[in-house]
Design a protein around this motif. Structure first.
Motif, short mmCIF file in Angstrom:
data_model
loop_
_atom_site.label_atom_id
_atom_site.label_comp_id
_atom_site.label_asym_id
_atom_site.label_seq_id
_atom_site.Cartn_x
_atom_site.Cartn_y
_atom_site.Cartn_z
N LYS A 1 7.37 -22.20 -11.03
CA LYS A 1 6.14 -22.64 -10.53
C LYS A 1 4.85 -22.00 -11.00
CE LYS A 1 8.10 -24.80 -6.37
NZ LYS A 1 8.25 -24.82 -4.79
N LEU A 2 5.02 -20.54 -11.18
CA LEU A 2 3.99 -19.91 -11.76
C LEU A 2 3.76 -20.05 -12.82
CD1 LEU A 2 1.95 -17.22 -11.04
CD2 LEU A 2 3.91 -16.01 -11.63
N ASN A 3 4.82 -20.22 -13.71
CA ASN A 3 4.63 -20.67 -15.13
C ASN A 3 3.77 -22.07 -15.38
OD1 ASN A 3 5.96 -18.27 -16.14
ND2 ASN A 3 7.87 -19.52 -16.47
N LYS A 4 4.20 -22.99 -14.76
CA LYS A 4 3.49 -24.09 -14.74
C LYS A 4 2.05 -24.14 -14.51
CE LYS A 4 3.96 -28.95 -13.30
NZ LYS A 4 4.75 -29.96 -12.54
N ILE A 5 1.73 -23.28 -13.77
CA ILE A 5 0.13 -23.10 -13.49
C ILE A 5 -0.36 -22.13 -14.40
CG2 ILE A 5 -1.46 -22.03 -11.67
CD1 ILE A 5 0.89 -22.48 -9.48
N VAL A 6 0.15 -21.26 -14.68
CA VAL A 6 -0.58 -20.23 -15.64
C VAL A 6 -0.48 -20.39 -17.15
CG1 VAL A 6 -0.52 -17.58 -16.29
CG2 VAL A 6 -0.03 -18.41 -13.91
N LEU A 7 0.83 -20.79 -17.61
CA LEU A 7 0.92 -20.81 -18.97
C LEU A 7 0.67 -22.15 -19.61
CD1 LEU A 7 4.57 -18.96 -19.28
CD2 LEU A 7 2.30 -18.26 -19.80
N PRO A 8 0.14 -22.37 -20.79
CA PRO A 8 -0.18 -23.65 -21.29
C PRO A 8 0.77 -24.43 -21.49
CG PRO A 8 -0.28 -21.92 -22.98
CD PRO A 8 -0.04 -21.30 -21.72
N SER A 9 0.64 -25.75 -21.82
CA SER A 9 1.67 -26.75 -21.94
C SER A 9 1.58 -27.11 -23.72
CB SER A 9 1.55 -27.87 -20.98
OG SER A 9 2.53 -29.10 -21.45
N MET A 10 2.69 -26.82 -23.98
CA MET A 10 2.77 -27.20 -25.50
C MET A 10 2.85 -28.54 -25.77
SD MET A 10 2.13 -24.30 -26.84
CE MET A 10 1.98 -22.64 -26.42
N THR A 11 3.71 -29.40 -24.70
CA THR A 11 3.42 -30.82 -25.06
C THR A 11 2.33 -31.65 -24.93
OG1 THR A 11 4.33 -31.03 -22.93
CG2 THR A 11 6.23 -30.74 -24.61
#
Length: 46
Positions: A7-17
């Protein structure tokens, strides 16, 4: 632990797709980020 991290990754990190990233032209850090997110997602689901 992995669910919270996912969940934290989804918020913080950019989505490459969403950026329409071509994997053949991706830089090493982008490939590492994709691999890391895939690993965390797999652990969170399993």
């Amino acid at each position: 632990m992995y669910r919270t991290l996912a969940k934290l990754n989804k918020i913080v990190l950019p989505s490459m797709t969403k950026r329409r990233l071509d994997l053949a032209k991706a830089k090493k850090w982008q490939l590492a980020l994709i691999g890391y997110r895939a690993f965390v997602t797999k652990k969170a689901l399993g």
